[in-house]
Design a protein around this motif. Structure first.
Motif, PDB file in Angstrom:
ATOM      1  N   LEU A  25      36.501  46.671  47.531  1.00  0.00           N
ATOM      2  CA  LEU A  25      37.609  46.790  48.481  1.00  0.00           C
ATOM      3  C   LEU A  25      37.522  45.684  49.523  1.00  0.00           C
ATOM      4  N   ARG A  26      36.338  45.406  50.028  1.00  0.00           N
ATOM      5  CA  ARG A  26      36.172  44.343  51.028  1.00  0.00           C
ATOM      6  C   ARG A  26      36.719  43.012  50.501  1.00  0.00           C
ATOM      7  N   ARG A  27      36.361  42.694  49.273  1.00  0.00           N
ATOM      8  CA  ARG A  27      36.787  41.419  48.680  1.00  0.00           C
ATOM      9  C   ARG A  27      38.305  41.298  48.664  1.00  0.00           C
ATOM     10  N   HIS A  28      38.975  42.305  48.127  1.00  0.00           N
ATOM     11  CA  HIS A  28      40.427  42.238  47.996  1.00  0.00           C
ATOM     12  C   HIS A  28      41.136  42.433  49.335  1.00  0.00           C
ATOM     13  N   LEU A  29      40.558  43.242  50.208  1.00  0.00           N
ATOM     14  CA  LEU A  29      41.127  43.449  51.539  1.00  0.00           C
ATOM     15  C   LEU A  29      41.079  42.159  52.349  1.00  0.00           C
ATOM     16  N   ALA A  30      39.942  41.485  52.337  1.00  0.00           N
ATOM     17  CA  ALA A  30      39.815  40.215  53.070  1.00  0.00           C
ATOM     18  C   ALA A  30      40.790  39.177  52.524  1.00  0.00           C
ATOM     19  N   GLU A  31      40.965  39.145  51.208  1.00  0.00           N
ATOM     20  CA  GLU A  31      41.922  38.205  50.615  1.00  0.00           C
ATOM     21  C   GLU A  31      43.347  38.537  51.044  1.00  0.00           C
ATOM     22  N   ALA A  32      43.684  39.828  51.065  1.00  0.00           N
ATOM     23  CA  ALA A  32      45.016  40.244  51.503  1.00  0.00           C
ATOM     24  C   ALA A  32      45.239  39.864  52.965  1.00  0.00           C
ATOM     25  N   ILE A  33      44.240  40.072  53.792  1.00  0.00           N
ATOM     26  CA  ILE A  33      44.348  39.704  55.209  1.00  0.00           C
ATOM     27  C   ILE A  33      44.544  38.196  55.347  1.00  0.00           C
ATOM     28  N   ALA A  34      43.760  37.419  54.611  1.00  0.00           N
ATOM     29  CA  ALA A  34      43.892  35.957  54.661  1.00  0.00           C
ATOM     30  C   ALA A  34      45.318  35.530  54.334  1.00  0.00           C
ATOM     31  N   ARG A  35      45.884  36.098  53.290  1.00  0.00           N
ATOM     32  CA  ARG A  35      47.245  35.739  52.869  1.00  0.00           C
ATOM     33  C   ARG A  35      48.290  36.202  53.872  1.00  0.00           C
ATOM     34  N   CYS A  36      48.085  37.374  54.440  1.00  0.00           N
ATOM     35  CA  CYS A  36      49.078  37.930  55.372  1.00  0.00           C
ATOM     36  C   CYS A  36      49.103  37.200  56.710  1.00  0.00           C
ATOM     37  N   CYS A  37      48.059  36.442  57.025  1.00  0.00           N
ATOM     38  CA  CYS A  37      47.998  35.725  58.307  1.00  0.00           C
ATOM     39  C   CYS A  37      49.036  34.608  58.422  1.00  0.00           C
ATOM     40  N   SER A  38      49.594  34.188  57.314  1.00  0.00           N
ATOM     41  CA  SER A  38      50.506  33.040  57.361  1.00  0.00           C
ATOM     42  C   SER A  38      51.926  33.398  57.797  1.00  0.00           C
ATOM     43  N   TRP A  39      52.182  34.653  58.114  1.00  0.00           N
ATOM     44  CA  TRP A  39      53.532  35.049  58.515  1.00  0.00           C
ATOM     45  C   TRP A  39      53.574  35.456  59.983  1.00  0.00           C
ATOM     46  N   GLY A  40      54.506  34.855  60.704  1.00  0.00           N
ATOM     47  CA  GLY A  40      54.803  35.255  62.075  1.00  0.00           C
ATOM     48  C   GLY A  40      53.578  35.428  62.947  1.00  0.00           C
ATOM     49  N   ASN A  41      53.498  36.583  63.557  1.00  0.00           N
ATOM     50  CA  ASN A  41      52.426  36.913  64.489  1.00  0.00           C
ATOM     51  C   ASN A  41      51.311  37.715  63.832  1.00  0.00           C
ATOM     52  N   ASN A  42      51.254  37.737  62.518  1.00  0.00           N
ATOM     53  CA  ASN A  42      50.322  38.622  61.831  1.00  0.00           C
ATOM     54  C   ASN A  42      48.871  38.395  62.229  1.00  0.00           C
TER      55      ASN A  42
ATOM     56  N   GLU B  49      41.555  56.906  47.516  1.00  0.00           N
ATOM     57  CA  GLU B  49      40.754  56.385  46.400  1.00  0.00           C
ATOM     58  C   GLU B  49      40.426  54.904  46.595  1.00  0.00           C
ATOM     59  N   GLN B  50      39.136  54.582  46.617  1.00  0.00           N
ATOM     60  CA  GLN B  50      38.686  53.198  46.820  1.00  0.00           C
ATOM     61  C   GLN B  50      39.233  52.251  45.749  1.00  0.00           C
ATOM     62  N   GLU B  51      39.252  52.710  44.518  1.00  0.00           N
ATOM     63  CA  GLU B  51      39.730  51.882  43.410  1.00  0.00           C
ATOM     64  C   GLU B  51      41.217  51.559  43.573  1.00  0.00           C
ATOM     65  N   VAL B  52      41.990  52.544  43.987  1.00  0.00           N
ATOM     66  CA  VAL B  52      43.429  52.336  44.228  1.00  0.00           C
ATOM     67  C   VAL B  52      43.615  51.346  45.379  1.00  0.00           C
ATOM     68  N   LEU B  53      42.863  51.548  46.453  1.00  0.00           N
ATOM     69  CA  LEU B  53      42.977  50.664  47.621  1.00  0.00           C
ATOM     70  C   LEU B  53      42.632  49.223  47.261  1.00  0.00           C
ATOM     71  N   ALA B  54      41.559  49.038  46.493  1.00  0.00           N
ATOM     72  CA  ALA B  54      41.161  47.687  46.091  1.00  0.00           C
ATOM     73  C   ALA B  54      42.252  47.042  45.238  1.00  0.00           C
ATOM     74  N   SER B  55      42.821  47.794  44.316  1.00  0.00           N
ATOM     75  CA  SER B  55      43.888  47.264  43.454  1.00  0.00           C
ATOM     76  C   SER B  55      45.142  46.933  44.250  1.00  0.00           C
ATOM     77  N   VAL B  56      45.483  47.787  45.189  1.00  0.00           N
ATOM     78  CA  VAL B  56      46.667  47.550  46.019  1.00  0.00           C
ATOM     79  C   VAL B  56      46.454  46.315  46.893  1.00  0.00           C
ATOM     80  N   CYS B  57      45.260  46.163  47.447  1.00  0.00           N
ATOM     81  CA  CYS B  57      44.968  44.971  48.259  1.00  0.00           C
ATOM     82  C   CYS B  57      45.054  43.699  47.414  1.00  0.00           C
ATOM     83  N   ALA B  58      44.566  43.773  46.180  1.00  0.00           N
ATOM     84  CA  ALA B  58      44.666  42.615  45.277  1.00  0.00           C
ATOM     85  C   ALA B  58      46.137  42.299  45.004  1.00  0.00           C
ATOM     86  N   ALA B  59      46.948  43.328  44.792  1.00  0.00           N
ATOM     87  CA  ALA B  59      48.380  43.123  44.560  1.00  0.00           C
ATOM     88  C   ALA B  59      49.045  42.525  45.796  1.00  0.00           C
TER      89      ALA B  59
END
Length: 177
Positions: free
Chosen positions: A71-88, A27-37
């Motif tokens: 989904l793109r909006r929240h996914l890109a934000e999640a990726i941006a945040r996840c880049c700050s750890w280790g080798n991510n 579900e796209q809506e679930v994925l977008a919400s999970v990425c935002a979380a």
């Protein structure tokens, strides 16, 4: 207050695992919400370490071929945040998440542009990702975004271009040394 919230989230480590597992939803809506979380959870380094251990990077990377702007909006934000750890940031490149993100810049949604530029800036701190971005044609759309009225977008676009340029200059210098 924030520290208390972070500790409370960590006390539910199983919940972090559950949130990451929701990235398997159809579900796209679930994925977008999970990425935002995930973008919010990843603000805390210890939480980010936990979700990284639970495989958040490859799971986010698998979603990058979406055409859904929310989904793109929240996914890109999640990726941006996840880049700050280790080798991510390197792992996102290895998982082939970089080139699809470049295509997000063709979206009509300014929020997608902003979060994508932030993600690309973070990813551009890895030389291999810079090469992938350049080959995918990122420079021209980012140059246009440097002129945006949105200062967050401006700075992320300029930072990404700067990292790509720095790599190009280093390669030129090495070639003629």
């Amino acid at each position: 207050m924030r520290r208390m919230q972070e500790e409370m989230v960590r006390s539910f480590v199983g919940g972090l695992e559950l949130i990451v597992s929701l990235l398997k939803s159809e579900e796209q809506e679930v994925l977008a919400s999970v990425c935002a979380a995930i973008a919010n959870i990843a603000k805390d380094e210890e939480n980010l370490a936990v979700i990284t251990d639970h495989g958040v990077v490859p799971m986010l990377a698998k979603l990058t071929n979406t055409t859904d702007d929310k989904l793109r909006r929240h996914l890109a934000e999640a990726i941006a945040r996840c880049c700050s750890w280790g080798n991510n940031r390197v792992s996102f490149g290895n998982e082939r998440a970089v080139a699809p993100l470049v295509h997000y810049l063709k979206s009509k949604d300014k929020h997608v542009h902003r979060s994508t530029a932030r993600a690309l800036f973070q990813l551009s701190k890895d030389p291999d990702n810079c090469i992938t971005m350049h080959e995918a044609g990122v420079v021209k759309p980012l140059m246009e975004m440097v002129g945006s009225e949105d200062t967050v977008l401006q700075e992320a676009a300029a930072g990404c271009i700067s990292n790509i340029r720095r790599l190009a200059l280093a390669n030129e210098k090495a070639k003629y040394s």
